[in-house]
Design a protein around this motif. Structure first.
Motif, mmCIF file in Angstrom:
data_model
loop_
_atom_site.group_PDB
_atom_site.id
_atom_site.type_symbol
_atom_site.label_atom_id
_atom_site.label_comp_id
_atom_site.label_asym_id
_atom_site.label_seq_id
_atom_site.Cartn_x
_atom_site.Cartn_y
_atom_site.Cartn_z
ATOM 1 N N ILE A 97 0.845 -1.202 0.000
ATOM 2 C CA ILE A 97 0.000 0.000 0.000
ATOM 3 C C ILE A 97 0.877 1.247 0.000
ATOM 4 O O ILE A 97 0.604 2.216 -0.729
ATOM 5 C CB ILE A 97 -0.942 -0.009 1.227
ATOM 6 N N ALA A 98 1.926 1.223 0.784
ATOM 7 C CA ALA A 98 2.826 2.376 0.852
ATOM 8 C C ALA A 98 3.473 2.644 -0.504
ATOM 9 O O ALA A 98 3.573 3.808 -0.934
ATOM 10 C CB ALA A 98 3.897 2.141 1.915
ATOM 11 N N ARG A 99 3.914 1.594 -1.183
ATOM 12 C CA ARG A 99 4.514 1.786 -2.513
ATOM 13 C C ARG A 99 3.520 2.396 -3.492
ATOM 14 O O ARG A 99 3.842 3.339 -4.212
ATOM 15 C CB ARG A 99 5.027 0.448 -3.056
ATOM 16 N N ALA A 123 0.835 4.089 -2.750
ATOM 17 C CA ALA A 123 0.487 5.436 -2.304
ATOM 18 C C ALA A 123 1.570 6.429 -2.686
ATOM 19 O O ALA A 123 1.277 7.566 -3.077
ATOM 20 C CB ALA A 123 0.274 5.442 -0.797
ATOM 21 N N ASN A 124 2.814 5.993 -2.598
ATOM 22 C CA ASN A 124 3.908 6.891 -2.985
ATOM 23 C C ASN A 124 3.877 7.185 -4.486
ATOM 24 O O ASN A 124 4.243 8.278 -4.918
ATOM 25 C CB ASN A 124 5.267 6.297 -2.586
ATOM 26 N N GLU A 125 3.438 6.197 -5.253
ATOM 27 C CA GLU A 125 3.355 6.399 -6.706
ATOM 28 C C GLU A 125 2.171 7.289 -7.081
ATOM 29 O O GLU A 125 2.288 8.153 -7.942
ATOM 30 C CB GLU A 125 3.223 5.048 -7.421
ATOM 31 N N THR A 126 1.020 7.079 -6.435
ATOM 32 C CA THR A 126 -0.202 7.804 -6.816
ATOM 33 C C THR A 126 -0.469 9.038 -5.946
ATOM 34 O O THR A 126 -1.306 9.857 -6.294
ATOM 35 C CB THR A 126 -1.429 6.881 -6.726
ATOM 36 N N ARG A 127 0.204 9.139 -4.803
ATOM 37 C CA ARG A 127 0.035 10.252 -3.855
ATOM 38 C C ARG A 127 -1.390 10.333 -3.301
ATOM 39 O O ARG A 127 -1.877 11.407 -2.991
ATOM 40 C CB ARG A 127 0.415 11.596 -4.491
ATOM 41 N N ASN A 128 -2.080 9.174 -3.178
ATOM 42 C CA ASN A 128 -3.440 9.158 -2.650
ATOM 43 C C ASN A 128 -3.485 8.961 -1.140
ATOM 44 O O ASN A 128 -4.552 8.971 -0.545
ATOM 45 C CB ASN A 128 -4.273 8.057 -3.314
ATOM 46 N N ILE A 129 -2.356 8.768 -0.517
ATOM 47 C CA ILE A 129 -2.288 8.583 0.932
ATOM 48 C C ILE A 129 -1.102 9.392 1.449
ATOM 49 O O ILE A 129 -0.076 9.500 0.779
ATOM 50 C CB ILE A 129 -2.164 7.083 1.301
ATOM 51 N N SER A 130 -1.276 9.968 2.614
ATOM 52 C CA SER A 130 -0.222 10.834 3.140
ATOM 53 C C SER A 130 0.864 10.010 3.821
ATOM 54 O O SER A 130 0.611 8.905 4.299
ATOM 55 C CB SER A 130 -0.816 11.831 4.134
ATOM 56 N N PRO A 131 2.063 10.539 3.885
ATOM 57 C CA PRO A 131 3.144 9.848 4.603
ATOM 58 C C PRO A 131 2.784 9.612 6.079
ATOM 59 O O PRO A 131 3.190 8.616 6.662
ATOM 60 C CB PRO A 131 4.335 10.795 4.481
ATOM 61 N N GLN A 132 1.997 10.522 6.673
ATOM 62 C CA GLN A 132 1.586 10.347 8.069
ATOM 63 C C GLN A 132 0.690 9.115 8.228
ATOM 64 O O GLN A 132 0.792 8.387 9.215
ATOM 65 C CB GLN A 132 0.829 11.594 8.579
ATOM 66 N N GLN A 133 -0.174 8.874 7.262
ATOM 67 C CA GLN A 133 -1.039 7.700 7.325
ATOM 68 C C GLN A 133 -0.217 6.415 7.203
ATOM 69 O O GLN A 133 -0.489 5.417 7.880
ATOM 70 C CB GLN A 133 -2.110 7.768 6.232
ATOM 71 N N ILE A 134 0.773 6.459 6.340
ATOM 72 C CA ILE A 134 1.664 5.294 6.191
ATOM 73 C C ILE A 134 2.413 5.055 7.493
ATOM 74 O O ILE A 134 2.508 3.915 7.979
ATOM 75 C CB ILE A 134 2.643 5.495 5.021
ATOM 76 N N ASP A 135 2.937 6.132 8.085
ATOM 77 C CA ASP A 135 3.660 6.004 9.358
ATOM 78 C C ASP A 135 2.752 5.428 10.442
ATOM 79 O O ASP A 135 3.176 4.583 11.235
ATOM 80 C CB ASP A 135 4.203 7.358 9.814
ATOM 81 N N ARG A 136 1.497 5.873 10.465
ATOM 82 C CA ARG A 136 0.553 5.382 11.464
ATOM 83 C C ARG A 136 0.317 3.882 11.282
ATOM 84 O O ARG A 136 0.287 3.122 12.264
ATOM 85 C CB ARG A 136 -0.769 6.136 11.371
#
Length: 114
Positions: free
Chosen positions: A74-76, A78-91
Motif C-alpha cells: 500500500i505504501a509503494r 500510495a507513494n506512486e499515486t500520492r493518494n495517501i499521506s506519509p503520516q497515514q503510512i507512518d501510522r
C-alpha cells in the motif's frame, strides 16, 4: 564405608551449568530451603512440566507478517499515486509495530511462565 541401612539408598547425580545452579539457588530461596536434597526430591516427585503449544502464536506471527507486507505494498502504491499521506503510512507502520510488540510480550510471558 557403605551404609546399607539408609532409607534412600539410590543416589542420583545431576550436572548443571553455573547459570542453572544460580537459578536453582534462587528457586530454593523462594521455597525457603537450603537443603538441596529435599528440594530436588520434592521437585522430582511432585514437580510438573508445562508443555505449551505455540503453534497458534506462530500462525499469528505469520499473519502479522502478511499484514506488514500488505502495508508495504500500500505504501509503494500510495507513494506512486500520492493518494495517501506519509503520516497515514507512518501510522499504519506504528500500529503493526505495536502488534509485533504485543506478540513478543505475550510470547516472553509464556516462556517465563514455563
Amino acid at each position: 564405608m557403605k551404609q546399607q541401612n539408609r532409607t534412600r539408598n539410590v543416589q542420583l547425580i545431576v550436572r548443571v551449568t553455573e547459570q542453572e545452579h544460580s537459578h536453582i539457588k534462587r528457586k530454593m530461596a523462594l521455597m525457603k530451603t537450603n537443603n538441596f536434597n529435599a528440594y530436588a526430591r520434592k521437585m522430582l516427585i511432585d514437580g510438573y512440566v508445562i508443555e505449551v503449544d505455540l503453534s497458534q502464536y506462530h500462525e499469528l506471527a505469520g499473519e502479522v507478517n502478511k499484514i506488514g507486507v500488505n502495508i508495504n505494498q500500500i505504501a509503494r502504491m500510495a507513494n506512486e499515486t500520492r493518494n495517501i499521506s506519509p503520516q497515514q503510512i507512518d501510522r499504519l507502520q506504528q500500529e503493526v509495530e505495536q502488534i509485533w510488540q504485543l506478540l513478543k510480550l505475550s510470547l516472553s510471558e509464556l516462556q517465563s511462565a514455563s
